[in-house]
Design an enzyme around this catalytic site. Structure first.
Site, PDB file in Angstrom:
ATOM      1  CD  GLU A   1       0.319   0.839   3.234  1.00  0.00           C
ATOM      2  OE1 GLU A   1       1.132   0.603   4.133  1.00  0.00           O
ATOM      3  OE2 GLU A   1       0.027   1.989   2.875  1.00  0.00           O
ATOM      4  CG  ASP A   2       4.765   3.459   0.950  1.00  0.00           C
ATOM      5  OD1 ASP A   2       4.022   4.460   1.076  1.00  0.00           O
ATOM      6  OD2 ASP A   2       5.993   3.521   1.134  1.00  0.00           O
ATOM      7  CG  MET A   3       3.134   0.417  -5.255  1.00  0.00           C
ATOM      8  SD  MET A   3       4.893   0.319  -5.679  1.00  0.00           S
ATOM      9  CE  MET A   3       4.843   0.629  -7.439  1.00  0.00           C
TER      10      MET A   3
END
Length: 290
Positions: free
Chosen positions: A175-177
């Site tokens: 969830e950190d793109m």
């Protein structure tokens, strides 16, 4: 060993302890061209000595030490990158090595280097969009599509890559793109998406994670389903036809057994393996693939 260098007979432990790695990364932070929150070291492979050597410039590898605040990040990134390969995503050569104190660190070959001192022109999407490190989350996936349309030599080819990468990242709990985790590379007379990097299951690393994507899609960061990904993002926003979308779906679904195998044999602890598999099962259920 052969993929590192065909003449390398043996690779010895990295000659820094876990604590020394972090200290070296902090000391060299202003000298190197690789920035980010996670400590990183620039390195060259010394075939003669059979070790990675830390350098201030002309490094052809990036080394990532383990973090004190987050568990098993090197092991997590390594297996996630291998899972990406299993469903047709382009990644640089990478792996895990032991340090002299027995700790594990992650290495990855730099795709922006040519030979020992040459460089390829690479820009991350924050640079392209005029954003900074502090505003790398202030964007949307829809706007990322416009960057590809505006800058890539063959936009439709890159849109297919983007769709596969975004869907994979969501499925594997990454969830950190944000904008700095997408890049354009100039090579062979073309501008295209670079190989992927910084892929890991952040959901099992961040115990309090509440979002599923760093950049909103259709105005939200949670509660995604197949319709949002395939009809809205893939079809409406990216303009991919049904045959392309079906092929990508089949590629990813056929990789599920291999993903489970990779998790089983990876260096994550048993608890982390279980947590990783749980995330995959939940996301597959959310999208209607389980």
């Amino acid at each position: 060993m052969n993929r590192l260098n065909p003449t390398l007979k043996e690779l010895g432990p990295f000659p820094f302890t876990r604590r020394e790695q972090v200290r070296e990364a902090q000391k060299r932070m202003t000298k190197m061209s690789i920035a980010g929150v996670q400590p990183k070291l620039s390195a060259q492979l010394s075939v003669k000595e059979g070790i990675f050597k830390v350098v201030d410039k002309y490094g052809s590898y990036i080394l990532k030490p383990p973090l004190s605040d987050y568990e098993e990040v090197p092991e997590n990134e390594d297996v996630t990158m291998r899972m990406a390969v299993a469903c047709g995503i382009d990644v640089p050569f990478h792996g895990l090595i032991y340090a002299k104190d027995g700790s594990i660190l992650y290495f990855i070959r730099r795709f922006d280097r040519v030979g020992r001192t040459g460089k390829r022109h690479v820009e991350d999407f924050a640079q392209v969009a005029g954003k900074s490190r502090s505003t790398k989350y202030n964007y949307s996936m829809e706007k990322v599509v416009t960057l590809i349309e505006d800058y890539c030599t063959f936009p439709m080819v890159e849109k297919m890559k983007l769709f596969r990468r975004v869907l994979f990242s969501w499925l594997c709990g990454n969830e950190d793109m944000h904008l700095k985790n997408f890049s354009l590379i100039h090579q062979d007379g073309k501008i295209e998406l670079s190989p992927v990097y910084d892929l890991l299951n952040t959901t099992i690393v961040l115990a309090d994670a509440t979002e599923e994507m760093a950049l909103p899609l259709q105005g939200k960061k949670t509660n995604f389903n197949e319709e949002i990904f395939f009809d809205y993002f893939g079809g409406e926003r990216l303009g991919l036809n049904q045959k392309v979308l079906t092929n990508i779906k089949q590629d990813i679904q056929s990789a599920f057994p291999r993903w489970n195998q990779l998790i089983e044999i990876c260096f994550l602890s048993d608890d982390m393996k279980k947590a990783y598999k749980n995330i995959l099962s939940k996301r597959r259920k959310d999208i209607g693939w389980l």
